[in-house]
Scaffold this motif. Structure first.
Motif, PDB file in Angstrom:
ATOM      1  N   ASP A  66       0.843  -1.195   0.000  1.00  0.00           N
ATOM      2  CA  ASP A  66       0.000   0.000   0.000  1.00  0.00           C
ATOM      3  C   ASP A  66       0.876   1.241   0.000  1.00  0.00           C
ATOM      4  N   LEU A  67       0.309   2.340  -0.449  1.00  0.00           N
ATOM      5  CA  LEU A  67       1.044   3.598  -0.515  1.00  0.00           C
ATOM      6  C   LEU A  67       0.226   4.686   0.158  1.00  0.00           C
ATOM      7  N   ASN A  68       0.817   5.406   1.077  1.00  0.00           N
ATOM      8  CA  ASN A  68       0.169   6.503   1.791  1.00  0.00           C
ATOM      9  C   ASN A  68       1.159   7.649   1.845  1.00  0.00           C
ATOM     10  N   THR A  69       1.151   8.485   0.830  1.00  0.00           N
ATOM     11  CA  THR A  69       2.090   9.593   0.718  1.00  0.00           C
ATOM     12  C   THR A  69       1.358  10.838   0.265  1.00  0.00           C
ATOM     13  N   VAL A  70       1.713  11.967   0.853  1.00  0.00           N
ATOM     14  CA  VAL A  70       1.118  13.238   0.464  1.00  0.00           C
ATOM     15  C   VAL A  70       2.217  14.296   0.411  1.00  0.00           C
ATOM     16  N   CYS A  71       2.111  15.189  -0.550  1.00  0.00           N
ATOM     17  CA  CYS A  71       3.046  16.301  -0.691  1.00  0.00           C
ATOM     18  C   CYS A  71       2.219  17.556  -0.953  1.00  0.00           C
ATOM     19  N   LEU A  72       2.361  18.556  -0.083  1.00  0.00           N
ATOM     20  CA  LEU A  72       1.587  19.790  -0.192  1.00  0.00           C
ATOM     21  C   LEU A  72       2.513  20.997  -0.180  1.00  0.00           C
ATOM     22  N   VAL A  73       2.159  22.010  -0.937  1.00  0.00           N
ATOM     23  CA  VAL A  73       2.835  23.298  -0.878  1.00  0.00           C
ATOM     24  C   VAL A  73       1.741  24.338  -0.711  1.00  0.00           C
ATOM     25  N   GLY A  74       1.840  25.110   0.357  1.00  0.00           N
ATOM     26  CA  GLY A  74       0.822  26.107   0.634  1.00  0.00           C
ATOM     27  C   GLY A  74       1.282  27.081   1.695  1.00  0.00           C
ATOM     28  N   ARG A  75       0.317  27.774   2.294  1.00  0.00           N
ATOM     29  CA  ARG A  75       0.621  28.775   3.328  1.00  0.00           C
ATOM     30  C   ARG A  75      -0.082  28.398   4.627  1.00  0.00           C
ATOM     31  N   LEU A  76       0.590  28.711   5.725  1.00  0.00           N
ATOM     32  CA  LEU A  76       0.016  28.453   7.048  1.00  0.00           C
ATOM     33  C   LEU A  76      -1.116  29.434   7.316  1.00  0.00           C
ATOM     34  N   THR A  77      -2.243  28.929   7.811  1.00  0.00           N
ATOM     35  CA  THR A  77      -3.409  29.783   8.053  1.00  0.00           C
ATOM     36  C   THR A  77      -3.316  30.541   9.372  1.00  0.00           C
ATOM     37  N   LYS A  78      -2.493  30.041  10.301  1.00  0.00           N
ATOM     38  CA  LYS A  78      -2.241  30.723  11.575  1.00  0.00           C
ATOM     39  C   LYS A  78      -0.963  30.136  12.158  1.00  0.00           C
ATOM     40  N   ASP A  79      -0.450  30.754  13.216  1.00  0.00           N
ATOM     41  CA  ASP A  79       0.743  30.231  13.871  1.00  0.00           C
ATOM     42  C   ASP A  79       0.478  28.818  14.373  1.00  0.00           C
ATOM     43  N   ALA A  80       1.490  27.955  14.252  1.00  0.00           N
ATOM     44  CA  ALA A  80       1.371  26.589  14.753  1.00  0.00           C
ATOM     45  C   ALA A  80       1.180  26.608  16.270  1.00  0.00           C
ATOM     46  N   GLU A  81       0.390  25.664  16.788  1.00  0.00           N
ATOM     47  CA  GLU A  81       0.095  25.595  18.218  1.00  0.00           C
ATOM     48  C   GLU A  81       0.704  24.332  18.813  1.00  0.00           C
ATOM     49  N   LEU A  82       1.445  24.512  19.897  1.00  0.00           N
ATOM     50  CA  LEU A  82       2.092  23.392  20.578  1.00  0.00           C
ATOM     51  C   LEU A  82       1.296  23.050  21.837  1.00  0.00           C
ATOM     52  N   VAL A  83       0.903  21.778  21.962  1.00  0.00           N
ATOM     53  CA  VAL A  83       0.179  21.315  23.154  1.00  0.00           C
ATOM     54  C   VAL A  83       0.817  20.014  23.632  1.00  0.00           C
ATOM     55  N   GLN A  84       0.554  19.687  24.896  1.00  0.00           N
ATOM     56  CA  GLN A  84       0.991  18.404  25.436  1.00  0.00           C
ATOM     57  C   GLN A  84      -0.236  17.542  25.628  1.00  0.00           C
ATOM     58  N   LYS A  85      -0.153  16.305  25.162  1.00  0.00           N
ATOM     59  CA  LYS A  85      -1.313  15.407  25.188  1.00  0.00           C
ATOM     60  C   LYS A  85      -1.094  14.246  26.140  1.00  0.00           C
ATOM     61  N   GLY A  86      -2.184  13.857  26.765  1.00  0.00           N
ATOM     62  CA  GLY A  86      -2.204  12.631  27.550  1.00  0.00           C
ATOM     63  C   GLY A  86      -1.315  12.624  28.775  1.00  0.00           C
ATOM     64  N   MET A  87      -1.285  11.468  29.423  1.00  0.00           N
ATOM     65  CA  MET A  87      -0.494  11.278  30.643  1.00  0.00           C
ATOM     66  C   MET A  87       0.999  11.349  30.353  1.00  0.00           C
ATOM     67  N   SER A  88       1.403  10.960  29.170  1.00  0.00           N
ATOM     68  CA  SER A  88       2.829  10.961  28.830  1.00  0.00           C
ATOM     69  C   SER A  88       3.350  12.373  28.582  1.00  0.00           C
ATOM     70  N   GLY A  89       2.460  13.312  28.292  1.00  0.00           N
ATOM     71  CA  GLY A  89       2.878  14.681  28.022  1.00  0.00           C
ATOM     72  C   GLY A  89       3.534  14.845  26.667  1.00  0.00           C
ATOM     73  N   MET A  90       3.227  13.937  25.727  1.00  0.00           N
ATOM     74  CA  MET A  90       3.817  14.034  24.392  1.00  0.00           C
ATOM     75  C   MET A  90       3.466  15.376  23.761  1.00  0.00           C
ATOM     76  N   LYS A  91       4.448  16.007  23.159  1.00  0.00           N
ATOM     77  CA  LYS A  91       4.238  17.293  22.502  1.00  0.00           C
ATOM     78  C   LYS A  91       3.662  17.076  21.109  1.00  0.00           C
ATOM     79  N   VAL A  92       2.637  17.871  20.799  1.00  0.00           N
ATOM     80  CA  VAL A  92       1.999  17.807  19.488  1.00  0.00           C
ATOM     81  C   VAL A  92       1.904  19.225  18.947  1.00  0.00           C
ATOM     82  N   LEU A  93       2.431  19.432  17.761  1.00  0.00           N
ATOM     83  CA  LEU A  93       2.364  20.727  17.089  1.00  0.00           C
ATOM     84  C   LEU A  93       1.315  20.615  15.991  1.00  0.00           C
ATOM     85  N   THR A  94       0.274  21.433  16.078  1.00  0.00           N
ATOM     86  CA  THR A  94      -0.779  21.392  15.071  1.00  0.00           C
ATOM     87  C   THR A  94      -0.757  22.672  14.248  1.00  0.00           C
TER      88      THR A  94
END
Length: 151
Positions: A3-31
């Motif tokens: 199977d193939l699951n690949t994406v390539c995008l070129v565009g502009r960010l709609t707002k500043d990226a947001e960094l949050v910590q998720k779950g008990m592990s505190g994993m950092k997620v940048l959305t």
């Protein structure tokens, strides 16, 4: 069959990226969200119109924190990665959404032409950003891949 699951995008960010910590592990997620424009022909007409699609992205792990300062509203970026589906239940209804999980992120440094036809930064701030991006190119951007412990 592979199977193939690949994406390539070129565009502009709609707002500043947001960094949050998720779950008990505190994993950092940048959305962040990328707006990608494309031209398409209108139905029953020879006219063209610009259409915009919006793609949600999520970057995980240590790189999320380092990339946050580079992913600002209006900046042009290239994202290469794969699609991932989130599934959950709310009020008894099954819901899902697709997001892009970046494996490579390359910001574009915009330049304006000088009088002699060479390119120059549009402002001193962009000159600093250009130098910073060039310094990071071999480290965070060009070499950023899924195998670099982002999960």
């Amino acid at each position: 069959m592979t199977d193939l699951n690949t994406v390539c995008l070129v565009g502009r960010l709609t707002k500043d990226a947001e960094l949050v910590q998720k779950g008990m592990s505190g994993m950092k997620v940048l959305t962040f969200t990328i707006a990608v424009n494309r031209d398409s022909k209108k139905k029953d007409s020879e006219e063209w119109e610009e259409k915009t699609s919006f793609f949600d992205c999520a970057l995980f792990g240590d790189r999320a924190e380092r990339m946050q300062r580079h992913l600002l509203k209006g900046k042009a970026v290239s994202v290469q990665g794969h699609l991932e589906q989130d599934v959950w239940e709310k009020d008894g209804e099954r819901r899902s959404r697709i997001k892009v999980v970046p494996e490579r992120i390359n910001p574009f440094v915009e330049r304006t032409p000088k009088a002699q036809g060479t390119e120059a930064p549009a402002s001193p701030e962009e000159d600093v950003a250009a130098k910073e991006t060039e310094e990071l190119a071999g480290d965070e951007f060009d070499q950023f891949s899924a195998s670099d412990d982002i999960f």
